[in-house]
Design a protein around this motif. Structure first.
Motif, PDB file in Angstrom:
ATOM      1  N   ILE A 231       0.825  -1.206   0.000  1.00 48.70           N
ATOM      2  CA  ILE A 231       0.000   0.000   0.000  1.00 48.70           C
ATOM      3  C   ILE A 231       0.862   1.260   0.000  1.00 48.70           C
ATOM      4  N   LEU A 232       2.139   1.122   0.330  1.00 45.19           N
ATOM      5  CA  LEU A 232       3.029   2.282   0.415  1.00 45.19           C
ATOM      6  C   LEU A 232       3.520   2.687  -0.969  1.00 45.19           C
ATOM      7  N   ASN A 233       3.258   3.923  -1.348  1.00 49.57           N
ATOM      8  CA  ASN A 233       3.694   4.438  -2.641  1.00 49.57           C
ATOM      9  C   ASN A 233       5.117   4.968  -2.571  1.00 49.57           C
ATOM     10  N   HIS A 234       5.655   5.206  -3.759  1.00 54.54           N
ATOM     11  CA  HIS A 234       7.034   5.674  -3.894  1.00 54.54           C
ATOM     12  C   HIS A 234       7.143   7.192  -3.791  1.00 54.54           C
ATOM     13  N   ASP A 235       8.261   7.629  -3.238  1.00 62.05           N
ATOM     14  CA  ASP A 235       8.672   9.034  -3.294  1.00 62.05           C
ATOM     15  C   ASP A 235      10.191   9.057  -3.282  1.00 62.05           C
ATOM     16  N   CYS A 236      10.782   9.897  -4.106  1.00 65.47           N
ATOM     17  CA  CYS A 236      12.249   9.971  -4.150  1.00 65.47           C
ATOM     18  C   CYS A 236      12.837  10.621  -2.903  1.00 65.47           C
ATOM     19  N   ARG A 237      12.006  11.294  -2.126  1.00 67.78           N
ATOM     20  CA  ARG A 237      12.426  11.839  -0.837  1.00 67.78           C
ATOM     21  C   ARG A 237      11.392  11.397   0.196  1.00 67.78           C
ATOM     22  N   PRO A 238      11.381  10.096   0.517  1.00 68.71           N
ATOM     23  CA  PRO A 238      10.314   9.525   1.336  1.00 68.71           C
ATOM     24  C   PRO A 238      10.401   9.954   2.795  1.00 68.71           C
ATOM     25  N   ASN A 239       9.292   9.762   3.501  1.00 77.90           N
ATOM     26  CA  ASN A 239       9.279  10.083   4.925  1.00 77.90           C
ATOM     27  C   ASN A 239       9.383   8.841   5.806  1.00 77.90           C
ATOM     28  N   MET A 240       9.651   7.684   5.183  1.00 77.12           N
ATOM     29  CA  MET A 240       9.844   6.456   5.943  1.00 77.12           C
ATOM     30  C   MET A 240      11.036   5.677   5.410  1.00 77.12           C
ATOM     31  N   ALA A 241      11.625   4.873   6.285  1.00 77.50           N
ATOM     32  CA  ALA A 241      12.688   3.937   5.913  1.00 77.50           C
ATOM     33  C   ALA A 241      12.212   2.538   6.276  1.00 77.50           C
ATOM     34  N   PHE A 242      12.810   1.537   5.656  1.00 80.17           N
ATOM     35  CA  PHE A 242      12.415   0.156   5.926  1.00 80.17           C
ATOM     36  C   PHE A 242      13.642  -0.741   5.941  1.00 80.17           C
ATOM     37  N   TYR A 243      13.485  -1.876   6.602  1.00 82.85           N
ATOM     38  CA  TYR A 243      14.505  -2.931   6.535  1.00 82.85           C
ATOM     39  C   TYR A 243      13.826  -4.261   6.814  1.00 82.85           C
ATOM     40  N   VAL A 244      14.477  -5.350   6.441  1.00 83.91           N
ATOM     41  CA  VAL A 244      14.003  -6.700   6.722  1.00 83.91           C
ATOM     42  C   VAL A 244      14.997  -7.344   7.674  1.00 83.91           C
ATOM     43  N   ASP A 245      14.519  -7.871   8.796  1.00 81.48           N
ATOM     44  CA  ASP A 245      15.435  -8.423   9.793  1.00 81.48           C
ATOM     45  C   ASP A 245      15.722  -9.901   9.532  1.00 81.48           C
ATOM     46  N   ASN A 246      16.448 -10.529  10.464  1.00 82.46           N
ATOM     47  CA  ASN A 246      16.854 -11.923  10.284  1.00 82.46           C
ATOM     48  C   ASN A 246      15.687 -12.896  10.310  1.00 82.46           C
ATOM     49  N   ASN A 247      14.529 -12.448  10.789  1.00 84.96           N
ATOM     50  CA  ASN A 247      13.339 -13.292  10.802  1.00 84.96           C
ATOM     51  C   ASN A 247      12.445 -13.042   9.595  1.00 84.96           C
ATOM     52  N   LEU A 248      12.964 -12.349   8.597  1.00 85.23           N
ATOM     53  CA  LEU A 248      12.211 -11.995   7.386  1.00 85.23           C
ATOM     54  C   LEU A 248      11.092 -11.003   7.669  1.00 85.23           C
ATOM     55  N   THR A 249      11.121 -10.372   8.848  1.00 89.39           N
ATOM     56  CA  THR A 249      10.101  -9.386   9.185  1.00 89.39           C
ATOM     57  C   THR A 249      10.450  -8.040   8.570  1.00 89.39           C
ATOM     58  N   HIS A 250       9.495  -7.457   7.881  1.00 92.11           N
ATOM     59  CA  HIS A 250       9.667  -6.155   7.229  1.00 92.11           C
ATOM     60  C   HIS A 250       9.235  -5.058   8.196  1.00 92.11           C
ATOM     61  N   HIS A 251      10.126  -4.102   8.473  1.00 90.40           N
ATOM     62  CA  HIS A 251       9.871  -3.011   9.407  1.00 90.40           C
ATOM     63  C   HIS A 251       9.850  -1.678   8.663  1.00 90.40           C
ATOM     64  N   THR A 252       8.883  -0.824   8.974  1.00 91.17           N
ATOM     65  CA  THR A 252       8.884   0.536   8.449  1.00 91.17           C
ATOM     66  C   THR A 252       8.767   1.514   9.610  1.00 91.17           C
ATOM     67  N   HIS A 253       9.579   2.581   9.556  1.00 89.61           N
ATOM     68  CA  HIS A 253       9.589   3.625  10.581  1.00 89.61           C
ATOM     69  C   HIS A 253       9.591   4.994   9.918  1.00 89.61           C
ATOM     70  N   ALA A 254       9.006   5.960  10.605  1.00 86.26           N
ATOM     71  CA  ALA A 254       9.061   7.343  10.128  1.00 86.26           C
ATOM     72  C   ALA A 254      10.464   7.896  10.328  1.00 86.26           C
ATOM     73  N   VAL A 255      10.996   8.575   9.310  1.00 86.94           N
ATOM     74  CA  VAL A 255      12.329   9.178   9.415  1.00 86.94           C
ATOM     75  C   VAL A 255      12.255  10.693   9.580  1.00 86.94           C
ATOM     76  N   ARG A 256      11.055  11.221   9.565  1.00 86.96           N
ATOM     77  CA  ARG A 256      10.828  12.613   9.939  1.00 86.96           C
ATOM     78  C   ARG A 256       9.378  12.736  10.400  1.00 86.96           C
ATOM     79  N   ASP A 257       9.043  13.811  11.034  1.00 87.32           N
ATOM     80  CA  ASP A 257       7.672  14.010  11.500  1.00 87.32           C
ATOM     81  C   ASP A 257       6.719  14.052  10.314  1.00 87.32           C
TER      82      ASP A 257
END
Length: 413
Positions: A231-257
């Motif tokens: 559901i998350l759309n693209h932006d070249c200057r996004p307001n969120m970052a993501f990573y996938v951990d060792n359990n294959l869990t996808h995490h998204t966090h806000a990188v600015r207010d």
């Protein structure tokens, strides 16, 4: 022109498929050049994120020696139809949602070892709502103030497909396995997969909405589909970052207010590319032209942005060369200023890492500690708390003068 971002030990662990569809060999190579044998432990760029046994030819003998109990194996179903070494494995209870794999026996065993997190998946519903976004279709919008560092969602994959299957199998065979894999999913999980953007073809949905992940080893590269994340759309200057951990869990966090009513976005491409390169990658890989605020700047503003990206690349090359004699505190501050001006909030951890290391080279403990702490804070959002750079910067921040980089290149004003 390609821009290489600061080397992070786990930066290639999870990339949108827009990266993966066009190979980029230099992404697997750390640009730093060390001046001491001790630097190797920090600057190498391993793709492994977990320790697993090497691939094997005989699935039966592998499982017999893998330590996986019969109970664990019985939670998985294996399709009788396999092509070459690729089979379909399905678990209805994986993370309480279900998953299908198209992979080898050894990679299935790696996934079977994974223990679900105690907290499980989290939903974005309390902070966001799904809305129609002009020119994009559906997207995720904040319903209340979201602060930098807030977790938006954590979720598990519905489908994991071995990257080499697309190279080694015929299109007919891979389409057959894809159909089996998705149809074997629990009903609700299949529906969430099929509801994603793309054509109604199962394989097209994968290529439109997936991330490149690794299970470790030379044979661990897969495409992972996370329906909730689509559901998350693209932006070249996004307001969120993501990573996938060792359990294959996808995490998204806000990188600015993020203000109420503002769309939540991630980047599908390398944000450290000039505008034309980003646009080309999105058109060729994902079939759309970006109309974000960065891509719709005036020609004059766009040229200025591209020049900042080029300057970041040039300065980064100097700061990454630990033998360079031209680096200076002014260069470090210019480098960070360019990042901030460009709004690269989703990829600034590596810049803080380089700043911390270079200030420590110069014997400036105060600034080395400051930027190491900023690197840890940003790195946990971008790469996760277990990332190599995060661990290293924690060490540096605690005691800069005992770190291997201390005073290597004393700088005198």
């Amino acid at each position: 022109m390609r821009v290489v971002r600061p080397c992070s030990l786990l930066s290639a662990a999870a990339l949108p498929l827009g990266y993966a569809l066009q190979a980029d060999p230099s992404r697997n190579t750390c640009p730093w050049s060390g001046v001491s044998p001790d630097f190797g432990r920090f600057m190498q760029f391993p793709m492994d994120i977990m320790e697993f046994p090497d691939d094997v030819q005989d699935p039966g003998s592998f499982y017999a020696n893998s330590g996986i109990s019969s109970l664990e194996r019985n939670t998985w179903r294996t399709s009788p139809d396999c092509f070459e070494e690729y089979c379909v494995y399905t678990s209805d209870g994986f993370f309480d949602k279900g998953i299908s794999l198209i992979t080898t026996a050894s990679n299935h065993a790696r996934v079977a070892h994974i223990q679900p997190p105690q907290k499980g998946s989290t939903s974005h519903q309390e902070k966001t709502r799904i809305a129609n976004i002009p020119g994009k279709g559906k997207g995720l919008v904040a319903t209340r103030m979201i602060h930098r560092g807030d977790r938006i969602m954590t979720t598990s994959p519905a489908l994991l497909v071995h990257r080499n299957a697309f190279r080694e199998l015929s299109l007919e065979d891979i389409n057959y396995l894809m159909d089996v894999a998705v149809n074997n999913l629990p009903k609700s999980r299949k529906e969430s997969y099929m509801s994603q953007a793309g054509s109604r073809k199962i394989i097209d949905i994968l290529f439109t909405n997936s991330f490149q992940v690794t299970l470790g080893g030379n044979d661990g590269f897969h495409y992972g589909n996370y329906p909730e994340v689509s559901i998350l759309n693209h932006d070249c200057r996004p307001n969120m970052a993501f990573y996938v951990d060792n359990n294959l869990t996808h995490h998204t966090h806000a990188v600015r207010d993020i203000k109420p009513g503002e769309e939540l976005t991630i980047s599908y491409v390398d944000t450290l590319q000039i505008r034309s390169a980003r646009q080309e990658r999105l058109r060729n890989s994902l079939g759309f032209s970006c109309a974000c605020s960065s891509c719709t700047l005036s020609k004059e503003e766009s040229n200025a942005s591209d020049n900042r990206i080029r300057a970041i690349s040039r300065i980064e090359s100097e700061l990454s060369d630990f033998n360079s004699k031209t680096t200076s505190p002014a260069m470090i501050e210019e480098y960070l200023s360019l990042y901030r001006t460009e709004g690269l909030d989703n990829s600034i951890a590596g810049a803080y890492t380089l700043a911390a290391l270079n200030y420590n080279f110069f014997g400036n403990a105060k600034l080395a500690e400051k930027y190491a702490q900023l690197s840890v804070e940003a790195g946990q959002l971008e790469n996760g708390p277990d990332a190599g750079d995060v661990r290293e910067m924690i060490i540096l921040a605690k005691n800069p003068k005992s770190h291997w980089s201390w005073n290597v290149k004393p700088y005198r004003l």
